[in-house]
Write an enzyme that holds these catalytic residues in place. Structure first.
Site, mmCIF file in Angstrom:
data_model
loop_
_atom_site.group_PDB
_atom_site.id
_atom_site.type_symbol
_atom_site.label_atom_id
_atom_site.label_comp_id
_atom_site.label_asym_id
_atom_site.label_seq_id
_atom_site.Cartn_x
_atom_site.Cartn_y
_atom_site.Cartn_z
ATOM 1 N N ASP A 14 28.705 73.222 66.559
ATOM 2 C CA ASP A 14 29.384 73.123 67.767
ATOM 3 C C ASP A 14 29.372 74.665 68.277
ATOM 4 O O ASP A 14 30.149 74.604 69.427
ATOM 5 C CB ASP A 14 30.359 73.307 67.413
ATOM 6 C CG ASP A 14 31.144 72.827 66.159
ATOM 7 O OD1 ASP A 14 29.976 71.473 65.491
ATOM 8 O OD2 ASP A 14 32.283 71.746 66.014
ATOM 9 N N CYS A 53 28.531 67.142 63.084
ATOM 10 C CA CYS A 53 28.380 68.194 61.984
ATOM 11 C C CYS A 53 26.925 67.681 61.237
ATOM 12 O O CYS A 53 25.711 67.564 61.292
ATOM 13 C CB CYS A 53 28.952 68.205 61.390
ATOM 14 S SG CYS A 53 30.396 70.062 62.190
ATOM 15 N N HIS A 111 27.504 71.032 53.823
ATOM 16 C CA HIS A 111 27.402 69.237 53.468
ATOM 17 C C HIS A 111 27.652 68.432 53.761
ATOM 18 O O HIS A 111 26.930 67.330 55.099
ATOM 19 C CB HIS A 111 28.663 69.801 55.706
ATOM 20 C CG HIS A 111 29.348 68.811 56.556
ATOM 21 N ND1 HIS A 111 29.541 68.735 57.936
ATOM 22 C CD2 HIS A 111 30.160 67.978 55.909
ATOM 23 C CE1 HIS A 111 30.816 67.931 57.605
ATOM 24 N NE2 HIS A 111 31.380 67.881 56.490
ATOM 25 N N ASP A 256 23.756 72.999 65.438
ATOM 26 C CA ASP A 256 24.114 70.838 65.351
ATOM 27 C C ASP A 256 24.363 69.992 66.310
ATOM 28 O O ASP A 256 24.521 69.072 66.412
ATOM 29 C CB ASP A 256 24.280 71.237 63.834
ATOM 30 C CG ASP A 256 26.043 71.550 63.855
ATOM 31 O OD1 ASP A 256 26.352 71.847 65.255
ATOM 32 O OD2 ASP A 256 26.952 71.313 62.777
ATOM 33 N N ASN A 257 24.933 70.071 67.050
ATOM 34 C CA ASN A 257 25.745 69.512 68.332
ATOM 35 C C ASN A 257 26.675 70.287 69.334
ATOM 36 O O ASN A 257 26.487 71.764 69.190
ATOM 37 C CB ASN A 257 26.756 68.771 68.192
ATOM 38 C CG ASN A 257 27.301 69.122 66.806
ATOM 39 O OD1 ASN A 257 27.759 69.142 65.734
ATOM 40 N ND2 ASN A 257 28.296 69.976 67.895
#
Length: 445
Positions: A14, A53, A111, A256-257
């Site tokens: 994030d 995620c 995750h 990841d984003n």
């Protein structure tokens, strides 16, 4: 020195595009990431393959659009079933590298499935230190969680008394691993997946003191988390140098984003995590490999996290199995100047079974925003911050890009499980409108 390079993939969680110095950020000190960027290649338009995620990580490790195999939503936090995870018939980068003689290690956040069959030891990793869920307290406090939901070493709980601050613990484990395996005859692959700077926003006094110049408290707390991660990465890089492995280690770093909404920043781009505007998917991204890549470059063409898989295989001189269809491209010829064209004709995104989707072809970008419930068209060459919707002025371009998206979408399947993202989108937009309505209430009176 080993003939084949070591592979180190570092994932932050994030982190906003504007939250590193090598993208022009000025308030958060990231000297170690900036140093990697200066010695390697940083990307002006490096994209995650998904705006949040778990699906993003599934795309990275599989090398394929996650929509092709149904991993399009986050793993359910409270209702995950035994089959909810990155499908076992998807060949992962770790599994292939392990088969080809690499020592493999996963550190940090996973995750990609709560059931044990989805855990790293069953997905191509010889060693694993981390937790399998999506979020965790940085002090290791389990709260009401079971011990098995905490930090594990190869599936065995390590005990909270052995933890300090999770970002430091993961950095320390990565350093320990390099120390143990650097002198091995076989190269190593390390997947170092920090959960920083994902919420909860928690940091040590040591890192908070280094961002005392940031007056916004939420921003300062978040910045301290980034500082802690950057310093940990610095220790990992130093250990590679001390062991003589740095020159022949291919290092890839990306988030990841895009930025979350708790002090992070995707500036100057529009939007945040969960959105398909640039701020949700354009991320800090770099590649460094002193032995194999000329450094000091900034690459302007769009690239994707899906490119990591084929790029790593090319660097390791491993052929893609005939049974494996990759959606990315080997970036090495483009970064080395042998290939002059753009690596991709088009890039695609989709979330929640098509509730929102986007594609970029050249400078044009089409966004079907579930937040706005509108289909928007932008020309990023003249409007990089997506402020001027061209959809009504260029309907033919909209139709052209929609047809391209629909052709791609025919390869996709329905999500194998759901998450609350689509519902939360409407809530967030409604809250945004309430704030604007309150702001204009005085004028209306």
């Amino acid at each position: 020195m080993k003939d084949r390079p070591n592979i180190l993939i570092i994932v932050s969680d994030d982190q906003g595009w504007g939250d590193v110095g090598f993208n022009g950020g000025t308030d958060i000190p990231t000297p170690h990431l900036d140093g990697l960027a200066a010695q390697g290649v940083s990307f002006e338009a490096g994209y995650a393959s998904h705006p949040y995620c778990s699906p993003s990580r599934a795309g990275l490790l599989s090398g394929r659009y996650q929509q092709h195999f149904g991993h399009e939503c986050n793993i359910p936090y409270k209702t995950a079933g035994s089959e909810d995870g990155l499908p076992l018939d998807e060949l992962l980068l770790s599994e292939l590298l392990q088969k080809k003689g690499y020592q493999t290690c996963a550190v940090g956040k996973w995750h990609l499935g709560d059931d044990q069959k989805f855990w790293p030891p069953n997905r191509g990793f010889d060693d694993w230190y981390g937790f399998y869920g999506g979020g965790f307290n940085y002090w290791g406090d389990l709260g009401n969680k079971k011990e098995i939901q905490g930090v594990l070493r190869d599936g065995i709980p390590v005990g909270q008394d052995s933890l300090t601050y999770l970002t430091d613990d993961f950095s320390r484990e990565a350093v320990r691993y390099i120390d143990n395996y650097a002198q091995s005859e076989d190269p190593f692959f390390m997947y170092l997946a920090y959960n920083a700077p994902h919420a909860p926003i928690q940091a040590t006094e040591e890192y908070i003191d280094q961002v005392a110049h940031i007056e916004d408290g939420e921003r300062a707390a978040y910045a301290a988390m980034v500082v802690g991660m950057d310093q940990g990465i610095g220790r990992v890089i130093q250990k590679l140098k001390d062991t003589g492995e740095y020159e022949n280690t291919l290092i890839i770093f990306y988030s990841d984003n895009g930025a979350h909404i708790h002090g992070a920043s995707s500036a100057p781009f529009r939007g945040h995590k969960g959105m398909l505007f640039e701020g949700g998917i354009r991320v800090p991204f770099l590649i460094s490999w002193p032995k194999g890549l000329q450094g000091g470059k900034r690459f302007a063409q769009p690239i994707s996290a899906l490119d990591v898989f084929p790029t790593v295989l090319a660097a390791a001189d491993i052929r893609t199995p005939k049974s494996k269809s990759l959606d990315g491209v080997d970036l090495l010829p483009y970064l080395g100047g042998q290939e002059k064209e753009a690596p991709h004709d088009a890039l695609f995104w989709r979330y929640s079974g098509g509730a929102g989707y986007a594609l970029r072809q050249g400078d044009y970008k089409l966004v079907m925003s579930a937040y706005k419930n509108e289909t928007l068209l932008f020309d990023l060459s003249t409007d990089p911050y997506e402020q001027k919707d061209l959809s009504t002025r260029q309907p033919d371009k909209v139709k052209e890009l929609m047809a391209l998206y629909e052709t791609w979408d025919q390869q996709n399947v329905a999500p194998k499980w759901d998450d609350p993202h689509a519902a939360n989108v409407s809530k967030e937009e409604a809250q945004r409108q309430r704030i604007l309505d309150r702001a204009s209430a005085g004028e209306k009176r």
